[in-house]
Scaffold this motif. Structure first.
Motif, mmCIF file in Angstrom:
data_model
loop_
_atom_site.group_PDB
_atom_site.id
_atom_site.type_symbol
_atom_site.label_atom_id
_atom_site.label_comp_id
_atom_site.label_asym_id
_atom_site.label_seq_id
_atom_site.Cartn_x
_atom_site.Cartn_y
_atom_site.Cartn_z
ATOM 1 N N LEU A 79 -0.133 -8.486 -12.791
ATOM 2 C CA LEU A 79 0.800 -8.043 -11.759
ATOM 3 C C LEU A 79 2.016 -8.963 -11.671
ATOM 4 O O LEU A 79 3.128 -8.513 -11.401
ATOM 5 C CB LEU A 79 0.074 -7.987 -10.409
ATOM 6 N N CYS A 97 5.855 -4.001 -0.996
ATOM 7 C CA CYS A 97 4.686 -4.400 -0.206
ATOM 8 C C CYS A 97 3.951 -3.190 0.343
ATOM 9 O O CYS A 97 2.719 -3.137 0.309
ATOM 10 C CB CYS A 97 5.096 -5.316 0.945
ATOM 11 N N MET A 100 1.980 -1.547 -2.566
ATOM 12 C CA MET A 100 0.817 -2.330 -3.005
ATOM 13 C C MET A 100 -0.234 -2.434 -1.900
ATOM 14 O O MET A 100 -1.433 -2.315 -2.165
ATOM 15 C CB MET A 100 1.266 -3.711 -3.472
ATOM 16 N N THR A 150 -6.408 -10.250 -8.737
ATOM 17 C CA THR A 150 -4.999 -9.993 -9.037
ATOM 18 C C THR A 150 -4.180 -11.280 -8.981
ATOM 19 O O THR A 150 -4.681 -12.326 -8.591
ATOM 20 C CB THR A 150 -4.371 -9.025 -8.009
ATOM 21 N N TYR A 152 -1.474 -11.095 -7.024
ATOM 22 C CA TYR A 152 -0.668 -10.614 -5.900
ATOM 23 C C TYR A 152 -0.105 -11.768 -5.075
ATOM 24 O O TYR A 152 1.038 -11.714 -4.622
ATOM 25 C CB TYR A 152 -1.521 -9.684 -5.038
ATOM 26 N N GLN A 156 4.043 -12.566 -4.501
ATOM 27 C CA GLN A 156 4.688 -12.739 -3.204
ATOM 28 C C GLN A 156 5.415 -14.082 -3.124
ATOM 29 O O GLN A 156 6.503 -14.165 -2.555
ATOM 30 C CB GLN A 156 3.652 -12.635 -2.083
ATOM 31 N N CYS A 163 3.669 -10.090 1.952
ATOM 32 C CA CYS A 163 3.354 -8.680 2.149
ATOM 33 C C CYS A 163 2.325 -8.419 3.252
ATOM 34 O O CYS A 163 2.115 -7.263 3.599
ATOM 35 C CB CYS A 163 2.855 -8.082 0.844
#
Length: 169
Positions: A79, A97, A100, A150, A152, A156, A163
């Motif tokens: 990602l 955001c 996801m 992930t 993620y 960010q 997010c």
């Protein structure tokens, strides 16, 4: 007395104008399935939908991405290769955001409302995970997504915008 009335008016005005975030009402029946095969199919469909939504988002917000390669939904450790630029406008970051977080919220609900079946499914790159525990509550799922499944969190940090996945769950 005048100061007190002014303060009261300001407080009432701010309270009336502030946006109250309410979590959507979730219907568990929408997420429940009868068999592990059905659950696997729902996860596969969810992943396919994310791939399509992500590709559309990249086309609409093309200036915010360095490349237009499709997202590999079978490896969300990649990602971080699909970064929204830190210089992108706030609405672009918010839309990313929202997309996801909606995906992860649906993923959580699918697993959470089918805990008895979740150990019988295959999630990519999660072979050593205790999925029943990961989907047992929002905090465990949050840690699973942010720390193991992930990148993620890294996305960010690089994007420079949080997010708030916890609130979405």
């Amino acid at each position: 007395m005048k100061v007190w009335l002014t303060s009261l008016a300001l407080l009432v005005g701010l309270t009336a104008c502030s946006e109250q975030v309410q979590k959507p009402v979730v219907d568990p029946v929408k997420y429940q399935v009868q068999t592990a095969q059905e659950l696997q199919q729902r996860f596969d469909t969810l992943n396919l939908q994310l791939a399509q939504d992500f590709q559309k988002f990249k086309k609409v917000e093309s200036i915010a991405f360095a490349h237009q390669f499709p997202l590999d939904v079978n490896n969300l450790q990649s990602l971080n290769r699909h970064l929204v630029s830190s210089t992108a406008l706030k609405p672009t970051k918010m839309a990313y955001c929202d997309m996801m977080n909606a995906y992860f919220a649906d993923m959580y609900r699918l697993g959470h409302y089918n805990l008895d079946l979740v150990d019988d499914i295959k999630l990519p790159n999660a072979a050593n995970e205790n999925l029943k525990d990961d989907f047992s509550d929002a905090d465990h799922f949050y840690n699973f997504i942010m720390d193991r499944y992930t990148t993620y969190r890294q996305v960010q940090q690089i994007m420079g915008y949080g997010c708030n996945l916890k609130a979405a769950l």
